[in-house]
Design a protein around this motif. Sequence first.
Motif, PDB file in Angstrom:
ATOM      1  N   LEU A   2       0.787  -1.353  -0.130  1.00 62.85           N
ATOM      2  CA  LEU A   2       0.030   0.172   0.240  1.00 62.85           C
ATOM      3  C   LEU A   2       0.697   1.233  -0.045  1.00 62.85           C
ATOM      4  N   TYR A   4       3.814   1.617  -1.696  1.00 61.05           N
ATOM      5  CA  TYR A   4       3.998   1.945  -2.933  1.00 61.05           C
ATOM      6  C   TYR A   4       3.059   2.317  -3.957  1.00 61.05           C
ATOM      7  N   ALA A   5       1.912   1.945  -3.494  1.00 65.09           N
ATOM      8  CA  ALA A   5       0.854   2.697  -4.268  1.00 65.09           C
ATOM      9  C   ALA A   5       0.876   3.989  -3.969  1.00 65.09           C
ATOM     10  N   LEU A   9       1.040   7.210  -6.421  1.00 64.64           N
ATOM     11  CA  LEU A   9      -0.139   8.499  -6.428  1.00 64.64           C
ATOM     12  C   LEU A   9       0.615   9.903  -6.493  1.00 64.64           C
ATOM     13  N   GLY A  31       0.141   2.350  -9.875  1.00 65.18           N
ATOM     14  CA  GLY A  31      -0.496   2.659  -8.529  1.00 65.18           C
ATOM     15  C   GLY A  31      -1.657   1.882  -8.375  1.00 65.18           C
ATOM     16  N   LYS A  32      -2.778   2.000  -9.397  1.00 62.39           N
ATOM     17  CA  LYS A  32      -3.832   1.375  -9.450  1.00 62.39           C
ATOM     18  C   LYS A  32      -3.432  -0.208  -9.096  1.00 62.39           C
ATOM     19  N   LEU A  34      -1.194  -1.873  -8.277  1.00 55.73           N
ATOM     20  CA  LEU A  34      -0.609  -2.064  -6.873  1.00 55.73           C
ATOM     21  C   LEU A  34      -1.494  -2.078  -5.862  1.00 55.73           C
ATOM     22  N   PHE A  35      -2.372  -0.903  -5.843  1.00 50.81           N
ATOM     23  CA  PHE A  35      -3.512  -1.102  -4.833  1.00 50.81           C
ATOM     24  C   PHE A  35      -4.603  -2.169  -4.996  1.00 50.81           C
ATOM     25  N   TYR A  36      -4.914  -2.577  -6.062  1.00 46.35           N
ATOM     26  CA  TYR A  36      -5.641  -3.713  -6.491  1.00 46.35           C
ATOM     27  C   TYR A  36      -5.017  -5.304  -5.676  1.00 46.35           C
TER      28      TYR A  36
END
Length: 53
Positions: A2, A4-5, A9, A31-32, A34-36
């Motif tokens: 999170l 790194y996301a 961003l 970023g998206k 990594l978030f998912y």
Amino acid sequence: MLHYAAVFLVIALVAALLGFGGIAAGAAEIGKILFYIFLVIALVSLVVGLLRR
């Protein structure tokens, strides 16, 4: 993950403010993703933790 996301961003926001649209779009996309991945891992950990009880 999170973290790194969030870093990507911030990079995307700074690049967008400076006018680098391509870099901003790439950083936002990374970023998206990594978030998912973080969400999937968090949900799997939650389910495994509940099943071990």
